[in-house]
Design an enzyme around this catalytic site. Structure first.
Site, PDB file in Angstrom:
ATOM      1  N   HIS A  21       2.333   3.523  -9.056  1.00  0.00           N
ATOM      2  CA  HIS A  21       2.178   2.104  -9.399  1.00  0.00           C
ATOM      3  C   HIS A  21       3.386   1.602 -10.198  1.00  0.00           C
ATOM      4  O   HIS A  21       3.871   0.498  -9.990  1.00  0.00           O
ATOM      5  CB  HIS A  21       0.884   1.869 -10.194  1.00  0.00           C
ATOM      6  CG  HIS A  21      -0.362   2.197  -9.405  1.00  0.00           C
ATOM      7  ND1 HIS A  21      -0.524   1.817  -8.098  1.00  0.00           N
ATOM      8  CD2 HIS A  21      -1.487   2.884  -9.745  1.00  0.00           C
ATOM      9  CE1 HIS A  21      -1.704   2.246  -7.654  1.00  0.00           C
ATOM     10  NE2 HIS A  21      -2.302   2.898  -8.636  1.00  0.00           N
TER      11      HIS A  21
ATOM     12  N   ASP B  25       0.834  -1.201   0.000  1.00  0.00           N
ATOM     13  CA  ASP B  25       0.000   0.000   0.000  1.00  0.00           C
ATOM     14  C   ASP B  25       0.872   1.256   0.000  1.00  0.00           C
ATOM     15  O   ASP B  25       1.972   1.248   0.558  1.00  0.00           O
ATOM     16  CB  ASP B  25      -0.910  -0.032   1.236  1.00  0.00           C
ATOM     17  CG  ASP B  25      -2.085   0.916   1.094  1.00  0.00           C
ATOM     18  OD1 ASP B  25      -2.343   1.401  -0.034  1.00  0.00           O
ATOM     19  OD2 ASP B  25      -2.747   1.197   2.104  1.00  0.00           O
TER      20      ASP B  25
ATOM     21  N   LEU C 124      11.538 -20.301  -5.259  1.00  0.00           N
ATOM     22  CA  LEU C 124      10.461 -19.506  -4.656  1.00  0.00           C
ATOM     23  C   LEU C 124       9.164 -19.622  -5.466  1.00  0.00           C
ATOM     24  O   LEU C 124       9.200 -19.659  -6.690  1.00  0.00           O
ATOM     25  CB  LEU C 124      10.888 -18.029  -4.629  1.00  0.00           C
ATOM     26  CG  LEU C 124       9.856 -17.034  -4.090  1.00  0.00           C
ATOM     27  CD1 LEU C 124       9.849 -17.067  -2.558  1.00  0.00           C
ATOM     28  CD2 LEU C 124      10.154 -15.619  -4.571  1.00  0.00           C
TER      29      LEU C 124
HETATM   30  C1  FPP Z   1      -1.939   0.298  -3.365  1.00  0.00           C
HETATM   31  O1  FPP Z   1      -1.503   1.616  -3.537  1.00  0.00           O
HETATM   32  C2  FPP Z   1      -1.487  -0.550  -4.413  1.00  0.00           C
HETATM   33  C3  FPP Z   1      -2.297  -1.266  -5.275  1.00  0.00           C
HETATM   34  C4  FPP Z   1      -3.551  -0.827  -5.874  1.00  0.00           C
HETATM   35  C5  FPP Z   1      -1.906  -2.619  -5.619  1.00  0.00           C
HETATM   36  C6  FPP Z   1      -0.449  -2.855  -5.802  1.00  0.00           C
HETATM   37  C7  FPP Z   1       0.049  -2.523  -7.155  1.00  0.00           C
HETATM   38  C8  FPP Z   1       1.360  -2.417  -7.447  1.00  0.00           C
HETATM   39  C9  FPP Z   1       2.446  -2.650  -6.469  1.00  0.00           C
HETATM   40  C10 FPP Z   1       1.793  -2.045  -8.806  1.00  0.00           C
HETATM   41  C11 FPP Z   1       1.622  -3.086  -9.847  1.00  0.00           C
HETATM   42  C12 FPP Z   1       1.955  -4.451  -9.427  1.00  0.00           C
HETATM   43  C13 FPP Z   1       2.511  -5.362 -10.231  1.00  0.00           C
HETATM   44  C14 FPP Z   1       2.681  -6.755  -9.785  1.00  0.00           C
HETATM   45  C15 FPP Z   1       2.986  -5.033 -11.583  1.00  0.00           C
HETATM   46  P1  FPP Z   1      -2.593   2.728  -3.457  1.00  0.00           P
HETATM   47  O2  FPP Z   1      -2.856   3.226  -4.822  1.00  0.00           O
HETATM   48  O3  FPP Z   1      -3.812   2.222  -2.727  1.00  0.00           O
HETATM   49  O4  FPP Z   1      -1.854   3.793  -2.590  1.00  0.00           O
HETATM   50  P2  FPP Z   1      -2.518   4.907  -1.689  1.00  0.00           P
HETATM   51  O5  FPP Z   1      -3.099   4.201  -0.477  1.00  0.00           O
HETATM   52  O6  FPP Z   1      -1.356   5.761  -1.338  1.00  0.00           O
HETATM   53  O7  FPP Z   1      -3.557   5.611  -2.509  1.00  0.00           O
END
Ligand code: FPP
Length: 225
Positions: free
Chosen positions: A29, A12, A124
Site C-alpha cells: 500500500h 489492484d 486536473l
Molecule cells: C488493492 O490492493 C488496493 C487497495 C485496497 C486500494 C488502493 C490503495 C492504495 C493505492 C494505497 C493508498 C492510496 C492512497 C491514495 C494513499 P490489494 O491489497 O487488494 O492487492 P491484492 O489484490 O494483491 O491483495
C-alpha cells in the site's frame, strides 16, 4: 480520435506485490501511494485528461484485518497532508467521492481541508473514491431524490451521484477482470482496459500506452459508424 478526458482506475495488486518480495502487505500500500502521486502528476501535465478518479478504499474494504484498515487510514491521512502543496503547485483540484462519514473525525478534517484549499484549482480534478461503492452511491442518490415531485430524469439522477461525470477509460491493474462495484452508472460507455501489472509497478509510461490504444478505439455509443 477519442480523448481520454475522464480516466478511472481500480488500483489492484498492492498486497501481492508486497508478498512477492517477502514483505508485509502494507508495504504494498505504501508503494501504491507513491504510484498514486506519480500518476496524478503525469495526468496533471497531460493536455487531454480532465479527471482522474482512483479507487482508494471501497465500502467492502472494511472487511480486511483491522490492522490493515488502520494502516490504510493513516496512509490516506498522511498522503493527503503531504500532497496538498503538490496539488496546489500542479493546479489539481481534489474532489473526494464516497461516504466519508464513516471515517475518523481527524481523517474527515484532512479530506475537507484539502478539498477546500484546492477548490480554486482549475487543472486536473483528482477524485479519490473513499468508502465508495457504486451500489451505496446509487442508493444514497435515490434516497436524496425520493421526495421529488414528477419524473426523475437521467440528468437529475447523474447530478445527484457523488461522481457526476461519465468515465471514458476505465483501467484495472492486478490481473482481475471485474468492476468491483466501481462507477457502474458512470462507466456505461467506458472503454475497459485490464492489465496484469500490479499497481505498485504501474508507471506513467504504461498509462501512456493504454491512452494511445484508447484513442484509436471506435466508440459508437450504441449508434452506427
Ligand atoms: C488493492 O490492493 C488496493 C487497495 C485496497 C486500494 C488502493 C490503495 C492504495 C493505492 C494505497 C493508498 C492510496 C492512497 C491514495 C494513499 P490489494 O491489497 O487488494 O492487492 P491484492 O489484490 O494483491 O491483495
Amino acid at each position: 480520435m477519442n480523448s481520454a478526458t475522464h480516466i478511472a482506475i481500480i488500483m489492484d495488486g498492492n498486497g501481492r506485490w508486497a508478498e512477492l518480495q517477502g514483505k508485509k502487505r502494507v508495504k504494498g500500500h505504501e508503494a501504491g501511494a507513491k504510484v498514486v502521486k506519480n500518476i496524478t502528476t503525469f495526468c496533471s501535465n497531460h493536455p487531454d485528461i480532465e479527471r482522474l478518479t482512483l479507487y482508494a478504499f471501497s465500502t467492502e474494504n472494511w472487511k480486511r484485518p483491522r490492522l490493515e484498515v488502520e494502516f490504510l487510514m493513516k496512509l490516506l491521512n498522511s498522503y493527503l497532508k503531504n500532497e496538498l502543496p503538490v496539488y496546489l503547485k500542479n493546479n489539481v483540484r481534489f474532489e473526494p467521492i464516497g461516504d466519508v462519514r464513516a471515517f475518523s473525525k481527524q481523517l474527515q478534517k484532512t479530506i475537507k481541508i484539502v478539498q477546500e484549499d484546492t477548490a480554486h484549482c482549475d487543472g486536473l480534478v483528482q477524485s479519490l473514491a473513499l468508502n465508495y461503492g457504486s451500489q451505496d452511491e446509487i442508493l444514497r442518490a435515490m434516497n436524496k431524490l425520493k421526495n421529488t415531485e414528477g419524473e426523475i430524469t437521467q440528468e437529475m439522477f447523474s447530478n445527484t451521484l457523488d461522481c457526476k461525470y461519465n468515465v471514458d477509460l476505465l483501467i484495472r491493474t492486478g490481473g482481475d477482470h471485474r468492476l468491483s462495484n466501481y462507477l457502474l452508472w458512470q462507466a456505461a460507455y467506458a472503454e475497459l482496459f485490464f492489465t496484469d501489472t500490479l499497481w505498485p509497478d504501474f508507471t506513467p509510461q504504461d498509462l501512456e500506452k493504454i491512452i494511445k490504444k484508447f484513442t484509436k478505439v471506435e466508440r459508437r455509443f450504441g449508434g452506427l459508424k
